[in-house]
Design a protein around this motif. Structure first.
Motif, PDB file in Angstrom:
ATOM      1  N   ASN A  28       0.840  -1.189   0.000  1.00  0.00           N
ATOM      2  CA  ASN A  28       0.000   0.000   0.000  1.00  0.00           C
ATOM      3  C   ASN A  28       0.877   1.240   0.000  1.00  0.00           C
ATOM      4  OD1 ASN A  28      -1.969   1.908   0.275  1.00  0.00           O
ATOM      5  ND2 ASN A  28      -2.616   1.297   2.330  1.00  0.00           N
ATOM      6  N   VAL A  29       0.853   1.979  -1.099  1.00  0.00           N
ATOM      7  CA  VAL A  29       1.725   3.154  -1.209  1.00  0.00           C
ATOM      8  C   VAL A  29       1.251   4.286  -0.306  1.00  0.00           C
ATOM      9  CG1 VAL A  29       2.464   2.601  -3.551  1.00  0.00           C
ATOM     10  CG2 VAL A  29       0.398   3.965  -3.202  1.00  0.00           C
ATOM     11  N   ARG A  30       0.001   4.244   0.133  1.00  0.00           N
ATOM     12  CA  ARG A  30      -0.527   5.290   1.018  1.00  0.00           C
ATOM     13  C   ARG A  30      -0.514   4.859   2.483  1.00  0.00           C
ATOM     14  NH1 ARG A  30      -3.445   8.954  -2.057  1.00  0.00           N
ATOM     15  NH2 ARG A  30      -4.682   9.579  -0.256  1.00  0.00           N
ATOM     16  N   ARG A  31       0.292   3.838   2.778  1.00  0.00           N
ATOM     17  CA  ARG A  31       0.323   3.298   4.137  1.00  0.00           C
ATOM     18  C   ARG A  31       0.783   4.337   5.157  1.00  0.00           C
ATOM     19  NH1 ARG A  31       4.796   1.355   6.376  1.00  0.00           N
ATOM     20  NH2 ARG A  31       5.772   1.303   4.325  1.00  0.00           N
ATOM     21  N   LYS A  32       1.744   5.193   4.782  1.00  0.00           N
ATOM     22  CA  LYS A  32       2.282   6.171   5.729  1.00  0.00           C
ATOM     23  C   LYS A  32       1.238   7.178   6.179  1.00  0.00           C
ATOM     24  CE  LYS A  32       5.748   7.481   3.146  1.00  0.00           C
ATOM     25  NZ  LYS A  32       6.974   8.185   2.725  1.00  0.00           N
ATOM     26  N   ALA A  92       6.712  14.649  12.713  1.00  0.00           N
ATOM     27  CA  ALA A  92       6.547  13.420  11.929  1.00  0.00           C
ATOM     28  C   ALA A  92       5.392  13.504  10.944  1.00  0.00           C
ATOM     29  CB  ALA A  92       6.342  12.227  12.865  1.00  0.00           C
ATOM     30  N   GLN A  93       4.679  14.630  10.929  1.00  0.00           N
ATOM     31  CA  GLN A  93       3.604  14.791   9.948  1.00  0.00           C
ATOM     32  C   GLN A  93       4.113  14.820   8.521  1.00  0.00           C
ATOM     33  OE1 GLN A  93      -0.134  17.175  11.528  1.00  0.00           O
ATOM     34  NE2 GLN A  93       1.714  18.409  11.598  1.00  0.00           N
ATOM     35  N   ASN A  94       5.424  15.057   8.348  1.00  0.00           N
ATOM     36  CA  ASN A  94       5.970  15.028   6.984  1.00  0.00           C
ATOM     37  C   ASN A  94       6.042  13.605   6.431  1.00  0.00           C
ATOM     38  OD1 ASN A  94       8.117  13.875   8.349  1.00  0.00           O
ATOM     39  ND2 ASN A  94       9.534  15.567   7.987  1.00  0.00           N
ATOM     40  N   LEU A  95       5.729  12.610   7.271  1.00  0.00           N
ATOM     41  CA  LEU A  95       5.670  11.192   6.878  1.00  0.00           C
ATOM     42  C   LEU A  95       7.006  10.669   6.375  1.00  0.00           C
ATOM     43  CD1 LEU A  95       2.193  11.153   5.084  1.00  0.00           C
ATOM     44  CD2 LEU A  95       2.722  10.693   7.474  1.00  0.00           C
ATOM     45  N   HIS A  96       8.090  11.280   6.872  1.00  0.00           N
ATOM     46  CA  HIS A  96       9.432  10.793   6.557  1.00  0.00           C
ATOM     47  C   HIS A  96       9.713   9.603   7.472  1.00  0.00           C
ATOM     48  CE1 HIS A  96      13.986  11.526   6.218  1.00  0.00           C
ATOM     49  NE2 HIS A  96      13.562  11.047   5.073  1.00  0.00           N
TER      50      HIS A  96
END
Length: 203
Positions: A28-32, A92-96
């Motif tokens: 799932n590419v939108r998992r983050k 961590a909202q930048n999803l890095h």
């Protein structure tokens, strides 16, 4: 005859090579983005705000001599750790992924810090008495005032326990969402993808 046999073989092989419906499993590419469902900005700011409040209150009590340094130092250090954890949660909202891993680690530390603060708050609420010094003072009648101060302190530290329980719940929530995103407990889940192949229109 040979042409008909070739046509039959082609018809038998074609559906197997190109099925009408294909099921594949992909990451799932939108998992983050699952992390954003935890509302990390709101929870992180709440962690910072409540911890700064506790630090200020402990500083005021210590400055007035109404608190014990033995329990104030652990509360001060633990509250600073929770402040750092709250800031990392917002960052961590930048999803890095490295930032999300740092957030997971800091939230685990924050859980431990909140437990330490709960224990210290219970000790402060139940343990130390500040009125013994006035029982031997024959020139001032501070006993009643002192007991009122102790009652205020007891209620304040009871509220402090509730604050620390809230911070513990926030830390557990953020750690759980971080754990889902960085897959520290297992491999990344794969989603089934169904592909429908439309057969070519025969003229």
């Amino acid at each position: 005859m040979m042409a008909e046999e070739a046509a039959v073989v082609e018809e038998d092989v074609s559906p197997a090579q190109s099925p009408l419906v294909a099921v594949t499993f992909q990451r799932n590419v939108r998992r983050k983005e699952k992390y954003l469902e935890a509302e990390p900005r709101a929870l992180g700011i709440t962690q910072v705000g409540l911890s700064v409040y506790m630090i200020v209150c402990v500083g005021v009590f210590q400055a007035k001599g109404l608190s014990s340094l033995d329990t104030d130092i652990p509360v001060f250090i633990s509250s600073l750790l929770v402040v750092i954890a709250g800031n990392v949660a917002v960052a961590a909202q930048n999803l890095h992924i490295p930032t999300l891993r740092a957030c997971l680690g800091m939230q685990i530390v924050s859980c431990a810090a909140s437990i330490v603060n709960i224990v210290c708050s219970v000790i402060k609420m139940e343990g130390y008495s500040y009125c013994w010094r006035y029982y031997f003072d024959s020139t001032h009648n501070f006993g009643e005032i002192c007991h009122k101060i102790e009652n205020v302190q007891s209620h304040f530290f009871a509220g402090g326990v509730l604050i620390q329980v809230t911070l513990l719940a926030i830390s557990v929530t953020l750690a759980a969402y971080c754990c889902k995103v960085v897959n520290c407990c297992g491999p990344a889940p794969k989603m089934p993808v169904i592909t429908v192949h439309t057969p070519p229109v025969q003229q």
